[in-house]
Design a protein around this motif. Structure first.
Motif, short mmCIF file in Angstrom:
data_model
loop_
_atom_site.label_atom_id
_atom_site.label_comp_id
_atom_site.label_asym_id
_atom_site.label_seq_id
_atom_site.Cartn_x
_atom_site.Cartn_y
_atom_site.Cartn_z
N MET A 1 -69.03 17.04 -42.59
CA MET A 1 -70.05 17.00 -41.55
C MET A 1 -69.36 16.87 -40.19
SD MET A 1 -73.28 17.14 -41.68
CE MET A 1 -74.64 16.91 -40.63
N PRO A 2 -69.73 17.73 -39.24
CA PRO A 2 -69.09 17.66 -37.91
C PRO A 2 -69.35 16.31 -37.24
CG PRO A 2 -70.32 19.69 -38.16
CD PRO A 2 -70.65 18.84 -39.34
N ASP A 3 -68.31 15.80 -36.57
CA ASP A 3 -68.46 14.55 -35.84
C ASP A 3 -68.79 14.85 -34.38
OD1 ASP A 3 -66.08 15.33 -34.65
OD2 ASP A 3 -64.86 13.80 -35.64
N ALA A 4 -68.80 13.81 -33.55
CA ALA A 4 -69.17 13.96 -32.14
C ALA A 4 -68.23 14.92 -31.41
CB ALA A 4 -69.20 12.60 -31.46
N THR A 5 -66.95 14.87 -31.72
CA THR A 5 -65.98 15.77 -31.07
C THR A 5 -66.25 17.22 -31.48
OG1 THR A 5 -64.34 14.00 -31.00
CG2 THR A 5 -63.52 16.25 -30.75
N ASP A 6 -66.50 17.44 -32.76
CA ASP A 6 -66.82 18.80 -33.22
C ASP A 6 -68.08 19.32 -32.53
OD1 ASP A 6 -64.66 18.89 -35.00
OD2 ASP A 6 -65.86 18.11 -36.67
N ARG A 7 -69.10 18.49 -32.43
CA ARG A 7 -70.34 18.91 -31.77
C ARG A 7 -70.11 19.21 -30.30
NH1 ARG A 7 -72.27 15.06 -35.32
NH2 ARG A 7 -72.41 13.42 -33.74
N ARG A 8 -69.24 18.44 -29.64
CA ARG A 8 -68.92 18.69 -28.23
C ARG A 8 -68.20 20.04 -28.10
NH1 ARG A 8 -66.62 14.10 -27.36
NH2 ARG A 8 -64.47 14.80 -27.50
N ILE A 9 -67.27 20.29 -29.01
CA ILE A 9 -66.57 21.58 -29.02
C ILE A 9 -67.56 22.72 -29.23
CG2 ILE A 9 -64.96 23.02 -30.33
CD1 ILE A 9 -63.32 20.40 -30.83
N LEU A 10 -68.45 22.57 -30.21
CA LEU A 10 -69.44 23.61 -30.50
C LEU A 10 -70.37 23.86 -29.33
CD1 LEU A 10 -70.29 22.75 -34.21
CD2 LEU A 10 -69.06 24.77 -33.38
N ARG A 11 -70.81 22.79 -28.66
CA ARG A 11 -71.68 22.94 -27.48
C ARG A 11 -71.00 23.79 -26.41
NH1 ARG A 11 -73.40 17.70 -28.21
NH2 ARG A 11 -71.71 16.88 -26.94
N GLN A 12 -69.74 23.48 -26.14
CA GLN A 12 -69.00 24.22 -25.11
C GLN A 12 -68.71 25.65 -25.55
OE1 GLN A 12 -68.61 23.11 -22.05
NE2 GLN A 12 -69.64 21.24 -22.71
N TYR A 13 -68.41 25.82 -26.82
CA TYR A 13 -68.12 27.14 -27.37
C TYR A 13 -69.36 28.03 -27.31
CZ TYR A 13 -65.52 30.31 -30.52
OH TYR A 13 -64.85 31.36 -31.08
N ARG A 38 -59.49 21.83 -35.11
CA ARG A 38 -60.91 21.58 -35.43
C ARG A 38 -61.68 22.89 -35.62
NH1 ARG A 38 -63.40 16.36 -34.63
NH2 ARG A 38 -61.76 14.82 -34.37
N LEU A 39 -61.41 23.89 -34.79
CA LEU A 39 -62.08 25.19 -34.97
C LEU A 39 -61.71 25.78 -36.33
CD1 LEU A 39 -61.81 26.87 -31.45
CD2 LEU A 39 -63.88 26.02 -32.57
N ASP A 40 -60.43 25.69 -36.69
CA ASP A 40 -59.99 26.21 -37.98
C ASP A 40 -60.69 25.47 -39.13
OD1 ASP A 40 -58.28 27.92 -39.61
OD2 ASP A 40 -57.25 26.06 -40.15
N LYS A 41 -60.78 24.15 -39.02
CA LYS A 41 -61.44 23.35 -40.05
C LYS A 41 -62.92 23.73 -40.16
CE LYS A 41 -62.41 18.55 -41.26
NZ LYS A 41 -62.38 17.16 -40.77
N MET A 42 -63.58 23.94 -39.00
CA MET A 42 -65.00 24.32 -39.04
C MET A 42 -65.20 25.72 -39.60
SD MET A 42 -66.79 22.51 -35.73
CE MET A 42 -65.52 22.74 -34.49
N ARG A 43 -64.24 26.62 -39.35
CA ARG A 43 -64.33 27.96 -39.95
C ARG A 43 -64.15 27.88 -41.46
NH1 ARG A 43 -61.22 29.53 -35.13
NH2 ARG A 43 -62.64 30.70 -33.80
N GLN A 44 -63.17 27.13 -41.91
CA GLN A 44 -62.89 27.04 -43.34
C GLN A 44 -64.01 26.33 -44.10
OE1 GLN A 44 -59.00 25.93 -44.57
NE2 GLN A 44 -58.01 27.22 -43.04
N SER A 45 -64.68 25.40 -43.45
CA SER A 45 -65.78 24.70 -44.12
C SER A 45 -67.11 25.46 -44.03
CB SER A 45 -65.96 23.29 -43.53
OG SER A 45 -66.46 23.38 -42.21
N GLY A 46 -67.13 26.56 -43.26
CA GLY A 46 -68.35 27.36 -43.16
C GLY A 46 -69.29 26.96 -42.04
#
Length: 151
Positions: A1-13, A38-46
């Motif tokens: 599950m994405p954490d706060a940092t992942d969500r911040r990255i996704l918002r900006q992306y 983190r982007l690589d991890k989010m890609r690999q996890s779908g």
């Protein structure tokens, strides 16, 4: 599950997918190495399923959009499959959705103008199999459209 940092990255992306990675890292408040990891991890996890190109069909000369709702005659066990297969063959159908309830399918169809719409309707839409009832709604304006998630 994405954490706060992942969500911040996704918002900006999502806000600007074309920005350089250095800028994205800065806006997200992480280092470039952290961003890449983190982007690589989010890609690999779908979580991130790829990147797409969005084409503005209006700028390509399509001025008409019609939303069609269909209820199928379900006496044939292949009604849904046959309808789906035939609808996919219509190039101007840009979206196919299925529903539970009184409506079985919704198609979004684009056309260059009303004469083109009439041609598509008569030659392609009216020939779709297993249609019991249909209803057409012509798009006047889109008030809100967003692909962004509330991150």
């Amino acid at each position: 599950m994405p954490d706060a940092t992942d969500r911040r990255i996704l918002r900006q992306y999502l806000a600007d997918p074309d920005q350089p990675m250095t800028e994205l890292a800065e806006r997200a408040g992480v280092t470039q190495a952290t961003l890449w990891r983190r982007l690589d991890k989010m890609r690999q996890s779908g979580v991130i399923r790829g990147q797409t190109v969005q084409i503005d069909w209006r700028r390509m000369g399509y001025e008409v959009e019609v939303s069609l709702r269909f209820t199928l005659d379900k006496s044939s066990p292949r009604a849904f499959d046959d309808f789906t297969e035939a609808a996919r063959e219509v190039p101007e159908v840009i979206e196919i959705q299925t529903f539970l309830g009184s409506v079985d399918f919704r198609l979004s169809v684009i056309a260059r103008d009303m004469a083109h719409w009439q041609q598509i309707y008569r030659s392609r839409i009216l020939t779709l199999p297993h249609v019991e009832t249909s209803d057409a709604l012509m798009l006047v304006t889109t008030v809100k459209h967003s692909d962004a998630l509330p991150l």
